[in-house]
Enzyme design. Structure first.
Site, short mmCIF file in Angstrom:
data_model
loop_
_atom_site.label_atom_id
_atom_site.label_comp_id
_atom_site.label_asym_id
_atom_site.label_seq_id
_atom_site.Cartn_x
_atom_site.Cartn_y
_atom_site.Cartn_z
N HIS A 269 -6.23 7.18 -3.44
CA HIS A 269 -6.18 6.01 -4.51
C HIS A 269 -7.23 6.85 -5.68
O HIS A 269 -6.85 6.41 -6.84
CB HIS A 269 -6.89 4.91 -4.06
CG HIS A 269 -5.98 4.02 -3.37
ND1 HIS A 269 -4.78 3.32 -3.80
CD2 HIS A 269 -5.88 3.83 -1.98
CE1 HIS A 269 -4.51 2.68 -2.67
NE2 HIS A 269 -4.81 2.98 -1.74
N GLU A 299 0.32 -0.13 -12.13
CA GLU A 299 0.72 1.21 -12.98
C GLU A 299 1.76 0.80 -14.07
O GLU A 299 2.35 1.69 -14.51
CB GLU A 299 1.58 2.32 -11.96
CG GLU A 299 2.68 1.87 -11.23
CD GLU A 299 2.58 1.17 -10.11
OE1 GLU A 299 3.87 0.99 -9.68
OE2 GLU A 299 1.83 0.40 -9.85
#
Length: 390
Positions: A269, A299
């Site tokens: 991550h 995102e």
């Protein structure tokens, strides 16, 4: 004649009280303004204390260092006002004026004790207050009305020290006018007025600044510094309404990092976060100040381009992707490519939700066609089309 001793004691008590209060405020808020104002109050308190040394063996240092500390306080006020405009003040500027004042007081004393350095002291006090008045004048009037009485007081003090300089330079330290209209007692009264008014008014300005900072943080995504989704929707709706009144176009870009899940799964991550921050930086480096950009979710990002059409929007997506590809990446990581969906309208009539919905359809087409590309909605939105419900 005013009782100078009583006024000096009153000034000392007022300064000490305000210094303790603002020092406590600084410890709670850590605001830059509170730190400068606390430092200025401390300098004024110490400066007035230094004058009491004139009756001791340290009398040679009393006036020059007392004057230097008072000048330091004036420049501290200036630095505090600058901080309200989010401007930094170099430390050398804060030390230079007091240093010159002390130097002039030490090396320009005549055998009779008439301090020619007082002319430097008057001048630099006037300069410090003039700079503070300038910062107050540059504060946005819509932010708060508290700066207006402060500006009046600052201008009065600038005029006072300006006249004092002229009288001192023309008639010398033994001038009758200097001993009456511009006597230390009068200066004490003005400083007490300044301290009380500045302290209360600047508390209001400081609170306004803190609230503005909190509001700004509430509108921003913590990772990227871009607008969050809610803030974008509110600001974009307002912007579109203004564009519609002006008869101007608008374009919306919806973007999504390609194969982002695999970046997290393969590299962790932290790598995904680095990619998100890199894309945000590419947007900031490409877009105009008038454009709005937000992290829409995960995102996914959304951009509003006021006055733009689909062709210019497509050129912007190309530049953003170029910047992202050129950005330095962590070892072993290639930043993902980006897919874009673009919608536009000749006149910013349709609701924001409709523009985003259409851009989302174009984004789906870009991903279906192989990703790493921008797709433009088949036709610009019709301003007369019924807006989609949210």
């Amino acid at each position: 004649m005013l009782d100078l001793l009583s006024l000096k004691l009153a000034l000392a008590v007022v300064t000490l009280t305000l210094w303790v209060l603002f020092l406590g405020s600084y410890r709670r808020t850590r605001s830059l303004y509170s730190s400068y104002w606390s430092a200025a109050l401390g300098c004024w308190l110490a400066g007035n204390g230094a004058y009491w040394l004139k009756e001791t063996d340290w009398n040679g240092a009393a006036v020059p260092f007392g004057n230097a500390l008072l000048v330091a306080g004036a420049f501290g006020v200036w630095a505090g006002f600058r901080s309200l405009r989010s401007l930094d003040t170099p430390l050398w500027l804060l030390f230079a004026a007091p240093g010159v004042t002390a130097f002039a007081g030490i090396f320009e004393a005549d055998p009779d004790g008439a301090w020619l350095g007082m002319l430097v002291y008057f001048s630099l006090m006037g300069v410090g207050m003039a700079l503070a008045a300038r910062e107050l004048a540059l504060l946005k009037s819509q932010a708060s009305q508290a700066h207006k009485p402060l500006l009046i007081v600052a201008v009065v003090l600038v005029a006072y020290f300006g006249c004092r300089i002229v009288v001192y330079a023309v008639e010398g330290p033994d001038s009758e006018i200097l001993r009456t209209l511009f006597a230390p007692a009068v200066t004490c009264l003005l400083l007490i007025m300044l301290l009380v008014l500045v302290s209360f008014s600047m508390t209001a300005l400081n609170n306004h600044q803190l609230i503005s900072v909190l509001n700004e943080r509430a509108m921003r995504d913590g990772m990227t510094g871009l607008l969050n989704r809610q803030a974008f929707m509110e600001l974009a709706e307002r912007e579109l309404a203004g564009l519609q009144r002006a008869g101007l176009s608008a374009a919306v870009i919806l973007s999504d990092l390609d194969h982002f899940k695999s970046v997290n799964d393969t590299h962790g991550h932290a790598a995904g976060d680095a990619a998100i921050r890199a894309f945000a930086a590419a947007c900031k480096g490409t877009l105009r100040k008038t454009d709005l950009v937000a992290r829409y979710g995960g995102e996914e990002f959304v951009i509003l381009l006021p006055g733009a059409d689909e062709i210019s929007a497509e050129a912007i997506t190309t530049e953003i992707s170029r910047r992202l590809a050129a950005a330095p990446a962590p070892d072993g990581l290639d930043f993902p490519t980006v897919s874009y969906g673009i919608s536009s309208t000749p006149i910013a009539g349709p609701a924001l939700a409709q523009l985003i919905y259409t851009a989302d359809g174009a984004l789906y087409q870009a991903k279906a066609a192989g990703r790493n590309r921008a797709f433009i909605a088949e036709s610009p939105l019709d301003p007369e089309a019924a807006p989609l419900s949210t």
